[in-house]
Design a protein around this motif. Sequence first.
Motif, PDB file in Angstrom:
ATOM      1  N   TRP A   1       0.818  -1.205   0.000  1.00 26.08           N
ATOM      2  CA  TRP A   1       0.000   0.000   0.000  1.00 26.08           C
ATOM      3  C   TRP A   1       0.849   1.250   0.000  1.00 26.08           C
ATOM      4  CZ3 TRP A   1      -4.359  -1.741  -1.395  1.00 26.08           C
ATOM      5  CH2 TRP A   1      -4.909  -2.897  -0.858  1.00 26.08           C
ATOM      6  N   ARG A   2       0.324   2.295  -0.573  1.00 23.98           N
ATOM      7  CA  ARG A   2       0.939   3.631  -0.491  1.00 23.98           C
ATOM      8  C   ARG A   2       1.034   3.987   0.996  1.00 23.98           C
ATOM      9  NH1 ARG A   2      -1.103   8.293  -4.491  1.00 23.98           N
ATOM     10  NH2 ARG A   2      -1.431   6.356  -5.636  1.00 23.98           N
ATOM     11  N   ASN A   3       2.025   4.790   1.391  1.00 26.50           N
ATOM     12  CA  ASN A   3       2.112   5.099   2.815  1.00 26.50           C
ATOM     13  C   ASN A   3       0.857   5.851   3.255  1.00 26.50           C
ATOM     14  OD1 ASN A   3       2.537   8.025   3.408  1.00 26.50           O
ATOM     15  ND2 ASN A   3       4.434   7.780   2.261  1.00 26.50           N
ATOM     16  N   PHE A   4       0.523   5.710   4.534  1.00 27.34           N
ATOM     17  CA  PHE A   4      -0.746   6.197   5.066  1.00 27.34           C
ATOM     18  C   PHE A   4      -0.987   7.680   4.785  1.00 27.34           C
ATOM     19  CE2 PHE A   4      -3.165   8.149   8.567  1.00 27.34           C
ATOM     20  CZ  PHE A   4      -4.368   7.474   8.421  1.00 27.34           C
ATOM     21  N   LYS A   5      -0.014   8.514   5.065  1.00 30.76           N
ATOM     22  CA  LYS A   5      -0.222   9.962   4.896  1.00 30.76           C
ATOM     23  C   LYS A   5      -0.497  10.323   3.433  1.00 30.76           C
ATOM     24  CE  LYS A   5       2.141  11.622   8.968  1.00 30.76           C
ATOM     25  NZ  LYS A   5       3.168  12.486   9.520  1.00 30.76           N
ATOM     26  N   GLU A   6       0.236   9.731   2.510  1.00 36.27           N
ATOM     27  CA  GLU A   6       0.019  10.004   1.084  1.00 36.27           C
ATOM     28  C   GLU A   6      -1.341   9.483   0.628  1.00 36.27           C
ATOM     29  OE1 GLU A   6       3.242   8.508  -1.267  1.00 36.27           O
ATOM     30  OE2 GLU A   6       4.718   9.740  -0.221  1.00 36.27           O
ATOM     31  N   ALA A   7      -1.707   8.304   1.093  1.00 38.27           N
ATOM     32  CA  ALA A   7      -3.004   7.722   0.723  1.00 38.27           C
ATOM     33  C   ALA A   7      -4.139   8.588   1.260  1.00 38.27           C
ATOM     34  CB  ALA A   7      -3.113   6.298   1.268  1.00 38.27           C
TER      35      ALA A   7
ATOM     36  N   GLU B   1      -4.286   1.122  -7.506  1.00 41.66           N
ATOM     37  CA  GLU B   1      -4.084  -0.196  -6.896  1.00 41.66           C
ATOM     38  C   GLU B   1      -3.415  -0.145  -5.529  1.00 41.66           C
ATOM     39  OE1 GLU B   1      -2.249  -3.108  -9.381  1.00 41.66           O
ATOM     40  OE2 GLU B   1      -3.622  -2.729 -11.036  1.00 41.66           O
ATOM     41  N   ASP B   2      -2.689   0.940  -5.241  1.00 40.43           N
ATOM     42  CA  ASP B   2      -1.986   1.015  -3.950  1.00 40.43           C
ATOM     43  C   ASP B   2      -2.779   1.775  -2.879  1.00 40.43           C
ATOM     44  OD1 ASP B   2      -1.646   3.522  -5.094  1.00 40.43           O
ATOM     45  OD2 ASP B   2       0.478   3.670  -4.594  1.00 40.43           O
ATOM     46  N   ILE B   3      -4.070   2.002  -3.149  1.00 39.02           N
ATOM     47  CA  ILE B   3      -4.972   2.587  -2.159  1.00 39.02           C
ATOM     48  C   ILE B   3      -5.939   1.475  -1.746  1.00 39.02           C
ATOM     49  CG2 ILE B   3      -6.770   4.323  -1.720  1.00 39.02           C
ATOM     50  CD1 ILE B   3      -4.007   5.570  -2.142  1.00 39.02           C
ATOM     51  N   PRO B   4      -5.991   1.142  -0.453  1.00 40.80           N
ATOM     52  CA  PRO B   4      -6.807   0.000  -0.031  1.00 40.80           C
ATOM     53  C   PRO B   4      -8.311   0.278  -0.035  1.00 40.80           C
ATOM     54  CG  PRO B   4      -5.835   1.053   1.874  1.00 40.80           C
ATOM     55  CD  PRO B   4      -5.254   1.737   0.664  1.00 40.80           C
ATOM     56  N   THR B   5      -9.090  -0.763  -0.286  1.00 35.48           N
ATOM     57  CA  THR B   5     -10.541  -0.644  -0.164  1.00 35.48           C
ATOM     58  C   THR B   5     -10.949  -0.669   1.311  1.00 35.48           C
ATOM     59  OG1 THR B   5     -10.808  -3.021  -0.406  1.00 35.48           O
ATOM     60  CG2 THR B   5     -11.027  -1.694  -2.402  1.00 35.48           C
ATOM     61  N   ASN B   6     -10.140  -1.297   2.125  1.00 29.65           N
ATOM     62  CA  ASN B   6     -10.402  -1.366   3.565  1.00 29.65           C
ATOM     63  C   ASN B   6      -9.224  -0.718   4.310  1.00 29.65           C
ATOM     64  OD1 ASN B   6     -10.942  -1.986   6.222  1.00 29.65           O
ATOM     65  ND2 ASN B   6     -11.489  -4.109   5.803  1.00 29.65           N
ATOM     66  N   PRO B   7      -9.191   0.612   4.364  1.00 22.98           N
ATOM     67  CA  PRO B   7      -8.038   1.291   4.949  1.00 22.98           C
ATOM     68  C   PRO B   7      -7.840   1.021   6.435  1.00 22.98           C
ATOM     69  CG  PRO B   7      -9.793   2.858   4.507  1.00 22.98           C
ATOM     70  CD  PRO B   7     -10.199   1.563   3.885  1.00 22.98           C
ATOM     71  N   GLY B   8      -8.915   0.760   7.167  1.00 27.79           N
ATOM     72  CA  GLY B   8      -8.784   0.469   8.589  1.00 27.79           C
ATOM     73  C   GLY B   8      -7.981  -0.794   8.846  1.00 27.79           C
ATOM     74  N   SER B   9      -8.113  -1.747   7.963  1.00 28.05           N
ATOM     75  CA  SER B   9      -7.368  -2.996   8.071  1.00 28.05           C
ATOM     76  C   SER B   9      -5.947  -2.837   7.537  1.00 28.05           C
ATOM     77  CB  SER B   9      -8.112  -4.086   7.297  1.00 28.05           C
ATOM     78  OG  SER B   9      -7.395  -5.279   7.337  1.00 28.05           O
ATOM     79  N   ALA B  10      -5.805  -2.122   6.442  1.00 31.58           N
ATOM     80  CA  ALA B  10      -4.497  -1.946   5.808  1.00 31.58           C
ATOM     81  C   ALA B  10      -3.552  -1.087   6.649  1.00 31.58           C
ATOM     82  CB  ALA B  10      -4.667  -1.325   4.430  1.00 31.58           C
ATOM     83  N   TYR B  11      -4.112  -0.101   7.347  1.00 28.01           N
ATOM     84  CA  TYR B  11      -3.299   0.837   8.127  1.00 28.01           C
ATOM     85  C   TYR B  11      -3.646   0.734   9.614  1.00 28.01           C
ATOM     86  CZ  TYR B  11      -2.624   2.955   3.504  1.00 28.01           C
ATOM     87  OH  TYR B  11      -2.327   3.183   2.182  1.00 28.01           O
ATOM     88  N   LYS B  12      -3.557  -0.463  10.150  1.00 26.05           N
ATOM     89  CA  LYS B  12      -3.981  -0.722  11.533  1.00 26.05           C
ATOM     90  C   LYS B  12      -3.341   0.217  12.546  1.00 26.05           C
ATOM     91  CE  LYS B  12      -5.072  -5.523  10.801  1.00 26.05           C
ATOM     92  NZ  LYS B  12      -4.637  -6.889  10.902  1.00 26.05           N
ATOM     93  N   THR B  13      -2.064   0.510  12.401  1.00 30.49           N
ATOM     94  CA  THR B  13      -1.388   1.322  13.420  1.00 30.49           C
ATOM     95  C   THR B  13      -1.672   2.815  13.285  1.00 30.49           C
ATOM     96  OG1 THR B  13       0.653   1.412  12.111  1.00 30.49           O
ATOM     97  CG2 THR B  13       0.481  -0.349  13.753  1.00 30.49           C
TER      98      THR B  13
END
Length: 71
Positions: free
Chosen positions: A6-12, A38-50
Amino acid sequence: MRKQTWRNFKEARELVRALKLSSMNEYRKYCKSGNRPEDIPTNPGSAYKTEWISFTDWLGNGNISSQEKSK
């Protein structure tokens, strides 16, 4: 099958906030539209847990979803 990167959280989050979506449902429609990189998640809460806070934070619109209100 390769692991998704995934793209890093702040950029996404910046990219998603620039879309000016008003709700989690609009985000889901966007994800299904075929326009989501493609590098932006459909489920961001799961992809960027921390880093994840909420959809309100993710979308940056100040709207609190009924799902988040019930927490």
